[in-house]
Design a protein around this motif. Structure first.
Motif, short mmCIF file in Angstrom:
data_model
loop_
_atom_site.label_atom_id
_atom_site.label_comp_id
_atom_site.label_asym_id
_atom_site.label_seq_id
_atom_site.Cartn_x
_atom_site.Cartn_y
_atom_site.Cartn_z
N VAL A 445 -8.68 49.31 30.30
CA VAL A 445 -9.00 50.65 30.10
C VAL A 445 -7.69 51.06 29.57
O VAL A 445 -6.72 50.86 30.09
N ASN A 446 -7.77 51.77 28.12
CA ASN A 446 -6.61 52.36 27.77
C ASN A 446 -6.79 53.81 27.26
O ASN A 446 -7.48 53.98 26.25
N PRO A 447 -6.27 54.88 28.09
CA PRO A 447 -6.31 56.09 27.31
C PRO A 447 -5.43 56.23 26.05
O PRO A 447 -4.11 56.33 26.40
N LEU A 448 -6.06 56.50 24.94
CA LEU A 448 -5.25 56.26 23.75
C LEU A 448 -4.42 57.84 23.58
O LEU A 448 -3.54 57.79 22.91
N SER A 449 -5.19 58.91 24.22
CA SER A 449 -4.70 60.06 24.28
C SER A 449 -5.05 60.94 25.50
O SER A 449 -5.84 60.27 26.19
N GLU A 450 -4.69 62.08 25.60
CA GLU A 450 -5.21 62.89 26.72
C GLU A 450 -6.83 63.21 26.42
O GLU A 450 -7.37 63.50 27.57
N LYS A 451 -7.28 62.90 25.21
CA LYS A 451 -8.34 63.24 25.09
C LYS A 451 -9.35 62.18 24.38
O LYS A 451 -10.33 62.34 24.22
N ALA A 452 -9.00 61.05 24.51
CA ALA A 452 -9.62 59.79 23.83
C ALA A 452 -9.03 58.59 25.00
O ALA A 452 -8.23 58.33 25.30
N LYS A 453 -10.12 57.82 24.83
CA LYS A 453 -10.10 56.49 26.13
C LYS A 453 -10.80 55.38 25.31
O LYS A 453 -12.05 55.49 24.89
N LEU A 454 -10.38 54.06 25.41
CA LEU A 454 -10.74 52.92 25.02
C LEU A 454 -10.96 52.01 26.15
O LEU A 454 -10.12 51.81 26.93
N PRO A 481 -41.80 20.65 42.00
CA PRO A 481 -40.66 21.34 42.03
C PRO A 481 -40.46 22.05 40.78
O PRO A 481 -40.99 21.81 40.05
N PHE A 482 -39.39 22.80 40.89
CA PHE A 482 -39.30 23.95 39.62
C PHE A 482 -37.63 24.03 39.78
O PHE A 482 -37.08 24.49 40.92
N ALA A 483 -37.13 24.06 38.73
CA ALA A 483 -35.58 24.02 38.63
C ALA A 483 -35.06 24.81 37.55
O ALA A 483 -35.91 24.85 36.52
N PHE A 484 -34.21 25.58 37.28
CA PHE A 484 -33.76 26.60 36.19
C PHE A 484 -32.31 26.72 36.14
O PHE A 484 -31.42 26.81 37.17
N ASN A 485 -31.91 27.02 34.89
CA ASN A 485 -30.26 27.40 34.68
C ASN A 485 -30.57 28.71 33.74
O ASN A 485 -31.23 28.44 32.66
N ARG A 486 -29.76 29.55 34.09
CA ARG A 486 -29.73 30.85 33.15
C ARG A 486 -28.18 31.09 33.19
O ARG A 486 -27.47 31.51 33.93
N ASN A 487 -27.48 31.28 31.71
CA ASN A 487 -26.26 31.57 31.68
C ASN A 487 -26.31 32.81 30.57
O ASN A 487 -26.87 32.91 29.75
N ILE A 488 -25.17 33.86 30.85
CA ILE A 488 -25.23 35.06 29.93
C ILE A 488 -23.71 35.23 29.72
O ILE A 488 -23.01 35.21 31.00
N HIS A 489 -23.27 35.33 28.66
CA HIS A 489 -21.83 35.65 28.46
C HIS A 489 -21.76 37.05 27.62
O HIS A 489 -22.83 37.09 26.64
N ALA A 490 -21.05 37.88 27.79
CA ALA A 490 -21.23 39.10 27.07
C ALA A 490 -19.59 39.70 26.93
O ALA A 490 -18.74 39.57 27.42
N VAL A 491 -19.71 40.48 25.69
CA VAL A 491 -18.53 41.49 25.84
C VAL A 491 -19.03 42.92 25.09
O VAL A 491 -19.92 42.98 24.61
N TYR A 492 -18.09 43.75 25.68
CA TYR A 492 -18.42 45.16 25.52
C TYR A 492 -17.22 46.21 25.10
O TYR A 492 -15.88 45.63 25.49
N GLY A 493 -17.48 47.07 24.50
CA GLY A 493 -16.51 48.15 24.24
C GLY A 493 -17.04 49.64 24.15
O GLY A 493 -18.20 49.81 23.84
N ASN A 494 -16.32 50.64 24.71
CA ASN A 494 -16.74 51.83 24.83
C ASN A 494 -15.51 52.64 24.24
O ASN A 494 -14.36 52.35 24.70
N TYR A 495 -15.86 53.87 23.46
CA TYR A 495 -15.04 54.65 23.15
C TYR A 495 -15.22 55.84 23.39
O TYR A 495 -16.40 56.43 23.02
#
Length: 823
Positions: A445-454, A481-495
């Motif tokens: 988290v980076n507050p770019l200014s008093e009124k903006a944040k990334l 028998p029942f076997a499973f593999n589930r992988n999730i990779h994610a990136v996000y950004g909010n402004y």
């Protein structure tokens, strides 16, 4: 308000197109009503004065987040706000005249400041205001509130669990029906939010390997601190859950010194049930140790009947269930404040359950040529869930700039062994599940200014598991028998950025999703094996956008949009039978595909002198909706299969309103209502032609809850709760309305440190599940459980110290922005 919920009654998916014409009048009326309602509530105020400041602890000099700051004009309350995480506050639109500012925080001496606002002094910065701990008030700190409260924030409702809700049931499953917009099906234990069962459940911001319905029955109500209803989460959150996220926050005490709280209660129905909880913490210097233990034990008796006019198989079915369940919930952890810039934290949750049950199913056929059936079942089920969480937080020199690292690992194992005796024939079913889950997060988290944040972040989720179904029946033994593999990779950004009275946030989450599951079936004969593989490889973006308008300190509007997904759960794609009766069998569908949802929401919060009123309107557009299906079992003409399937696009709408008010000094109330319109359509099998037919019906659902607290004396309070769940019409049957009225009382003892609670639940014994229908044939029935009960309990607080919450990120528990009020 659900425009469409589809039910499909044969295994082949059909694609339909929706026709919204029939609902336009209802929708226009709804929006017109809400517009008139909100317009009448909005009150313009003179606006030119501004007061800012920051609340800190006098001894540690650290910020005091969530302190209450109030502006008064004589005896009149002008504005009430809570401080942000950094302890700061800003109050706008004040009249230019002498006013008084008051600061309050539990365990501290109040601060009072006189303000002299004028044209030449319209902006006052009070700087740092230091709160001093109050030794007298420390002794009477109450960990569990008398009355449950609801706070509306920008992206969620926060329900703080009080003694009134704890007394309404021994488990989370029982008290959730008392929370606005949430309901739990009394028979299937299926959880729904805003009339939709596609909801994601988190514990302390972390996912669980346990099915939501089962999980809620394992958590003692006294172990819950808060419940967060996050209906439109931002890109920072996992996108699962069509209707949003329910985050259950367990008790954790962080007061200085040695502190504790114990809750002990007994519920009397046909048999007694007990609910216990113990919270302990020891904070000294830079280290805080805490633990929570919850215990739930009891026997539950349920019964019901189904009267069916199925041609050639007319019958009357009678059911009875006796279950004894025991659960242990343990949470333990430590926070280490390395220095002012670095903090490390570790905690673990353990959930151990054991259940034993006996059920009896009697099928009496009208036709003498059909042999009556009797099925007896004794069941033994147990599970162990372990979660381990390690987190590190670093504060940069720049105010508000932070980075968080978090590693979470959990594993679950459970086994369900059932012995069936059907007309003298013995059968053993042994279902075993084992799941491992690992999650890693980095958040910056980076507050770019008093009124903006990334905000930027990365997340990996890796899940694997093995399920097996062993069936022992003469003359053949089946092992699937029942076997499973589930992988999730994610990136996000909010402004996010604030401009004038507006604040906005835009974001996007990009995910790579991989699933591989394998299933082997050999139920037909010992020499035949059927192998099934399920694969998914999906790369998707999930955008989100929020816009908030704060007219003044008492009126806030919020509009938001998110894209979400409902990936089929392991249970939904698992073709292993879950349970079976002579006429019905439940199993998953390996061919299920994810459903995607575009969700829009409008919220309005009005702060009144006596409390707050919040309202919301939402709209969802759903693609490839997942829904329940029922179709004939091709291997047994007398039995149906209950499973899942994908349908074509769907739409839903809804409206809700909640008022949290203190009407007089002795009377406070929380009232809520929600209304849903839906079109139910799908395919049913014509009982005469045995061919599928398209059906469509329009339904209106209405629910309301009213929770009143009456203060008789300083030590004695009464509680009156009432709820109504309207009828629900489906393609197969109509569910009749449900009612409930509870009466309770709280009495404070031991100089404010203890509280005795008594509550009479469902005092008129009206809460039961009833239905009737005529598709594909005439049938009706009822199911009853121990709804009318009497609870008596004791809550006791010991120790004392100032409350200093660790400023630590909890995954899936962040807020997009502040808002609302607290009472």
């Amino acid at each position: 308000m659900l425009i469409q919920v589809k039910l499909h009654l044969h295994p082949i998916s059909k694609k339909f197109e929706i026709n919204q014409t029939n609902h336009m009048k209802s929708i226009k009326f709804l929006f017109a009503f809400l517009l008139i309602y909100t317009t009448n509530l909005v009150a313009q105020q003179p606006n030119s004065g501004i007061v800012t400041g920051k609340i800190i602890d006098n001894s540690t000099k650290e910020p005091m987040s969530y302190s209450t700051v109030k502006i008064t004009d004589g005896t009149k309350s002008v504005a009430v706000v809570t401080t942000k995480e950094d302890g700061s506050f800003e109050i706008k639109n004040l009249e230019l005249k002498p006013l008084v500012l008051q600061v309050n925080y539990v365990g501290y001496i109040n601060i009072t400041k006189e303000l002299n606002l004028s044209e030449g002094n319209s902006q006052i910065n009070l700087g740092n205001l230091a709160l001093v701990s109050d030794a007298k008030s420390i002794e009477a700190v109450t960990i569990v509130k008398e009355r449950s409260t609801i706070e509306q924030k920008a992206d969620r409702k926060v329900v703080t669990i009080g003694k009134d809700l704890i007394a309404s049931g021994t488990t989370a499953s029982e008290i959730f029906n008392n929370i606005p917009t949430v309901s739990v099906d009394p028979q299937t234990k299926e959880l729904s939010l805003r009339g939709n069962s596609n909801v994601r459940v988190l514990i302390d911001g972390k996912p669980s390997n346990i099915d939501a319905g089962q999980l809620l029955q394992q958590i003692p109500s006294a172990s819950i601190k808060q419940v967060e209803l996050i209906t439109n989460p931002s890109a920072k959150y996992n996108p699962e859950g069509n209707s949003g996220i329910i985050n259950i926050i367990l008790n954790k005490n962080t007061q200085t010194g040695f502190n504790g709280n114990i809750t002990s209660g007994v519920t009397f129905g046909k048999t007694p049930k007990t609910n216990q909880s113990l919270n302990l913490n020891y904070k000294v210097g830079k280290v805080n140790f805490y633990t929570n233990y919850g215990f739930n034990h009891g026997k539950n008796a349920n019964y019901g009947f189904v009267d069916s006019e199925r041609p050639t198989l007319e019958n009357y079915q009678k059911f009875s269930f006796d279950n004894t369940n025991t659960s242990h919930l343990i949470k333990a952890g430590a926070d280490y404040y390395i220095n002012d810039k670095n903090t490390i934290s570790f905690f673990t949750n353990w959930n151990v359950t054991d259940g034993k049950g006996i059920s009896r199913t009697e099928i009496d056929y009208d036709n003498p040529s059909n042999t009556d059936e009797l099925q007896l079942n004794d069941n033994n089920a147990g599970s162990v869930n372990q979660t381990y969480d390690l987190a590190y937080k670093h504060l940069f020199k720049k105010q508000g700039e932070t980075i968080d690292f978090q590693l979470n690992y959990s594993k679950t194992s459970n086994e369900d062994v059932s012995n069936y005796y059907t007309n003298g024939t013995y059968q053993l079913n042994d279902i075993f599940n084992k799941t491992n889950y690992t999650q890693f997060n980095i958040d910056y988290v980076n507050p770019l200014s008093e009124k903006a944040k990334l905000e930027l972040g990365y997340e990996s989720r890796i899940q694997d598991g093995q399920n097996s179904f062993y069936n022992e029946s003469l003359p053949f033994y089946a092992n699937n028998p029942f076997a499973f593999n589930r992988n999730i990779h994610a990136v996000y950004g909010n402004y996010s950025k604030t401009f004038g009275k507006f604040s906005a946030q835009v974001g996007v989450r990009i995910e790579q999703y991989n699933l591989y599951a394998r299933f082997t079936k050999n139920e037909s004969n010992p020499d035949f094996y059927e192998n099934t593989a399920v694969k998914d490889d999906i790369f998707t973006a999930y955008p989100s956008a929020y816009l908030s308008y704060k007219l003044d300190d008492t009126n806030t509007f919020n509009v938001n949009y998110t894209r979400r997904v409902d990936r089929p759960s392991i249970g939904q794609i698992n073709p292993i039978r879950e349970w079976t009766t002579p006429l019905m069998e439940s199993r998953g569908n390996p061919a299920l595909e994810p459903q995607f949802t575009n969700s829009f929401e409008i919220n309005y919060t009005k702060i009144l002198k006596i409390g707050s009123v919040t309202s919301a309107v939402f709209y969802r557009q759903i693609n490839d909706e997942i829904s329940r299906v029922i179709y004939p079992n091709p291997q047994n003409n007398n039995q149906n299969i209950l499973s899942f399937d994908n349908f074509d696009n769907n739409q839903s709408m809804g409206a809700e309103i909640n008022a949290n008010l203190k009407l007089t000094k002795w009377w406070s109330t929380n009232a809520s209502a929600d209304v849903y319109f839906k079109t139910v359509r799908g395919t049913v099998t014509n009982i005469v032609t045995n061919q599928p037919e398209n059906k469509e019906i329009d339904v209106t659902l209405f629910n309301t809850r009213l929770n009143n607290t009456f203060t008789a004396t300083k030590s004695l309070k009464f509680n009156l709760f009432a709820m109504y769940r309207g009828r629900d019409l489906g393609l197969q049957f109509l569910r009749t309305p449900m009612y409930r009225v509870d009466l309770g009382a709280n009495y404070t003892i031991l100089k404010g440190k203890g509280t005795l609670t008594a509550r009479y639940n469902d005092m008129f014994n009206l809460m039961h599940f009833g239905f009737n229908g005529n598709i594909p044939y005439q049938q009706n029935g009822e199911f009853h459980w121990e709804s009318r009960t009497f609870y008596v309990g004791l809550n006791y607080n010991f120790g004392g110290g100032k409350n200093k919450e660790l400023q630590r990120k909890q995954r899936d528990k962040q807020e997009t922005q502040g808002g609302g009020g607290m009472f």
